[in-house]
Design a protein around this motif. Sequence first.
Motif, PDB file in Angstrom:
ATOM      1  N   ILE A 345       0.859  -1.194   0.000  1.00 36.95           N
ATOM      2  CA  ILE A 345       0.000   0.000   0.000  1.00 36.95           C
ATOM      3  C   ILE A 345       0.889   1.236   0.000  1.00 36.95           C
ATOM      4  O   ILE A 345       1.778   1.368   0.845  1.00 36.95           O
ATOM      5  N   PHE A 346       0.629   2.135  -0.962  1.00 36.28           N
ATOM      6  CA  PHE A 346       1.542   3.254  -1.208  1.00 36.28           C
ATOM      7  C   PHE A 346       0.904   4.527  -0.685  1.00 36.28           C
ATOM      8  O   PHE A 346       0.346   5.322  -1.438  1.00 36.28           O
ATOM      9  N   ALA A 347       1.011   4.720   0.623  1.00 33.15           N
ATOM     10  CA  ALA A 347       0.247   5.772   1.279  1.00 33.15           C
ATOM     11  C   ALA A 347       0.959   7.114   1.247  1.00 33.15           C
ATOM     12  O   ALA A 347       2.177   7.202   1.419  1.00 33.15           O
ATOM     13  N   ALA A 348       0.168   8.168   1.078  1.00 34.54           N
ATOM     14  CA  ALA A 348       0.633   9.524   1.287  1.00 34.54           C
ATOM     15  C   ALA A 348       1.034   9.674   2.757  1.00 34.54           C
ATOM     16  O   ALA A 348       0.579   8.903   3.610  1.00 34.54           O
ATOM     17  N   PRO A 349       1.862  10.675   3.073  1.00 32.58           N
ATOM     18  CA  PRO A 349       2.220  10.868   4.488  1.00 32.58           C
ATOM     19  C   PRO A 349       0.985  11.041   5.377  1.00 32.58           C
ATOM     20  O   PRO A 349       0.965  10.564   6.526  1.00 32.58           O
ATOM     21  N   GLU A 350      -0.053  11.682   4.857  1.00 31.49           N
ATOM     22  CA  GLU A 350      -1.282  11.867   5.636  1.00 31.49           C
ATOM     23  C   GLU A 350      -1.899  10.513   6.001  1.00 31.49           C
ATOM     24  O   GLU A 350      -2.362  10.299   7.130  1.00 31.49           O
ATOM     25  N   GLY A 351      -1.957   9.617   5.034  1.00 33.76           N
ATOM     26  CA  GLY A 351      -2.513   8.287   5.293  1.00 33.76           C
ATOM     27  C   GLY A 351      -1.646   7.506   6.264  1.00 33.76           C
ATOM     28  O   GLY A 351      -2.144   6.824   7.174  1.00 33.76           O
ATOM     29  N   ALA A 352      -0.329   7.609   6.065  1.00 41.22           N
ATOM     30  CA  ALA A 352       0.600   6.916   6.955  1.00 41.22           C
ATOM     31  C   ALA A 352       0.457   7.424   8.390  1.00 41.22           C
ATOM     32  O   ALA A 352       0.657   6.670   9.352  1.00 41.22           O
ATOM     33  N   ALA A 353       0.073   8.686   8.534  1.00 44.72           N
ATOM     34  CA  ALA A 353      -0.117   9.265   9.879  1.00 44.72           C
ATOM     35  C   ALA A 353      -1.174   8.489  10.666  1.00 44.72           C
ATOM     36  O   ALA A 353      -1.060   8.320  11.884  1.00 44.72           O
ATOM     37  N   THR A 354      -2.194   7.982   9.980  1.00 39.36           N
ATOM     38  CA  THR A 354      -3.243   7.257  10.710  1.00 39.36           C
ATOM     39  C   THR A 354      -2.722   5.936  11.243  1.00 39.36           C
ATOM     40  O   THR A 354      -3.172   5.468  12.292  1.00 39.36           O
ATOM     41  N   LEU A 355      -1.767   5.330  10.535  1.00 41.42           N
ATOM     42  CA  LEU A 355      -1.192   4.073  11.027  1.00 41.42           C
ATOM     43  C   LEU A 355      -0.329   4.348  12.263  1.00 41.42           C
ATOM     44  O   LEU A 355      -0.382   3.613  13.250  1.00 41.42           O
ATOM     45  N   ALA A 356       0.453   5.435  12.190  1.00 37.41           N
ATOM     46  CA  ALA A 356       1.248   5.832  13.357  1.00 37.41           C
ATOM     47  C   ALA A 356       0.331   6.105  14.544  1.00 37.41           C
ATOM     48  O   ALA A 356       0.603   5.681  15.677  1.00 37.41           O
TER      49      ALA A 356
END
Lengths: 395, 395
Positions: A345-356
């Motif tokens: 999954i190639f997430a934008a930093p915004e999307g990756a923020a939700t995983l963090a």
Amino acid sequence: MFAFISHLICPRCDSRFDPRKVHNLCTACASPLLVEYDLEQVRASVDKETLARRGESMWRYRELLPVMDPAHIVSFGEGFTPLLPIDALTRTWGLETVWIKDDGLNPTGSFKARGASCGISKAKELGIREVALPTAGNAGGAWACYGAAAGLRVHVAMPRDAPAVNQLECRLYGADLTLVDGLISDAGKLIAQGVREHGWFDVSTLKEPYRIEGKKTLGLELAEQMNWQLPDAILYPAGGGVGIIGIWRGLQQLKAMGWVTGSLPRLIVVQAEGCAPLVKAFEEGRTESEFWPDARTFASGLRVPKALGDFLVLQAVRETGGTAIAVSDEQCGEMMKLLAGRTGIFAAPEGAATLAAAKILRERGDLASRDRVVLINTGSALKYPEAMSEALAMR
Amino acid sequence: MFAFISHLICPRCDSRFDPRKVHNLCTACASPLLVEYDLEQVRASVDKETLARRGESMWRYRELLPVMDPAHIVSFGEGFTPLLPIDALTRTWGLETVWIKDDGLNPTGSFKARGASCGISKAKELGIREVALPTAGNAGGAWACYGAAAGLRVHVAMPRDAPAVNQLECRLYGADLTLVDGLISDAGKLIAQGVREHGWFDVSTLKEPYRIEGKKTLGLELAEQMNWQLPDAILYPAGGGVGIIGIWRGLQQLKAMGWVTGSLPRLIVVQAEGCAPLVKAFEEGRTESEFWPDARTFASGLRVPKALGDFLVLQAVRETGGTAIAVSDEQCGEMMKLLAGRTGIFAAPEGAATLAAAKILRERGDLASRDRVVLINTGSALKYPEAMSEALAMR
């Protein structure tokens, strides 16, 4: 024809407006306006089985969307993006059931395609010829794209330090692009001036009622893709916050129609440590946010120092028992790499923020191990070469 | 289980191979191998009505794909991309009925997702752990993506001057990336060495039989989306040429099943003036191409000086009564801008090349005004920031 809109309503002062006319903000109190539908009529016209046989785009929910004549719909197949399980990754943190709704797979590489498809289609239906908006980046590209397809002129103002690819896409689509030294808030001032001077239609976030209707389909899709069993929590990376308000509205409408039952999911706002006005307002118990000075984060979509719909976001979070949390750019970068390398999954930093954020919320106890959790990835990393480079340079 | 593969066949020497075993090239004559299915069995198992109710990805054609156990399928919803009419644009040139099949809307932003989804899924089914490929750019990103999702190790070699975003995506997906001073042909030599030394599975273009099966779905989709009435001509931008061979194979299979009738569409190869080995071979009446020295074009996917499947491409073009044509980078850039600005379609330079070619072929009389023409856009302009800048700087 799909004429299920009943009226526009002001969520602050309850004024009502005629949806056949062109509107921006509430003329009484300057609040954003929201769209109301005749949900009884919608329920009488469509059922879940009919829906299941329709094409896989957000326009499958056309009875709950504002465009009346299908001939006005401008679509590249946006929406109905995959809901991807990532349990194998999150189980090590004690989160057993987590999905990513991958909205980076939309046309134009971001969830902004939903709002632009709906907003441009409705503008076309209303006979509007020129639209204008400030953007942190991706909304500009999306509106330029759908505007070009519809034959509308699009005026965009964008921070000079927005990702280069956002500037290039606006120009290639033939939009009128102005670069601004400053943030989206400064770009907004420029657009407001152009609107006054040239009579452009202002499609800034929540300054017209229809962009949010496109974003609402995120919530409708989640419900359908989860077989009408809502998750326990939804984590959403909030810049302007339209998506979370949209999801909230969509789920409320489904509940009013009896298509989903029980409590709504806890709506959780994720922001960047370098620009977290909604998190601060939530923690301080305020109903509105304050302008965040000196906003900084490589998650360019989160560099929104003050959102017009902040009071609605905070209401959605509180009414659903949610929370708000800020994460660092380092945490986003780490999660971009982890997601891409472990799940594809190639997430934008915004999307990756939700995983963090999910990881931290589990540690804090705000998420339980058996909670069914959905993370919203709002964009593709392809639109963030600078953030990709930074993520790769970390550690 | 979908076990409709009958065997692998060598199109040059007719040798047959067991599809339950791992194969690369024909062991007798070093030709690429192709997959054959028991089409009678396929026809007995699925009909057009069943198909029409399935999910909108290329895996709806699973009876005509090589993966036997659905559990092995690695998918992000690739395929079933929109077929967009652009008559309003082409009518001024005397072309009345033209569509673009927009494969830039695939996951990873290019049609390479089809080949990678199929190739990685089948590699997983065959128990392969490490794959390796040279790439002009987008194939590397796609295989890195699907490899990461499948838990396979991916080794990629790429020209140092490939678009920067292709390098970034490979690294973020955790692939083992080597940059090469030279072209894809030089990257190929490096991969061949790694294959010999480390036992990696070679998934170079046409060096294994399954990537092309994913590409084949382009042809299957075109047929279904046009209500099983094939177009008169298909214009395809050929680098390695796998897509055009795949389309040809797919349409032949549909014809053998009786799902389409009449002549196949004229298959037309489009290349760049700075690298046009297939066009040269076609014009000189040869059955194979010669290595193109000093290949140059900003359409990085077309910088393939000699394709392993050149003889199959040339056969497909000749047997269908097609042709081959080269266009300049300036023409591609102009068409990128025209397409984006007039239709909202955000084509890679390779895809824009087919529009430039259509205009010239109409002028030449190779396309008639009433021909139903399909252009294949193989990628999103988002993956070509350098080409976007060049296109914007033109004129």
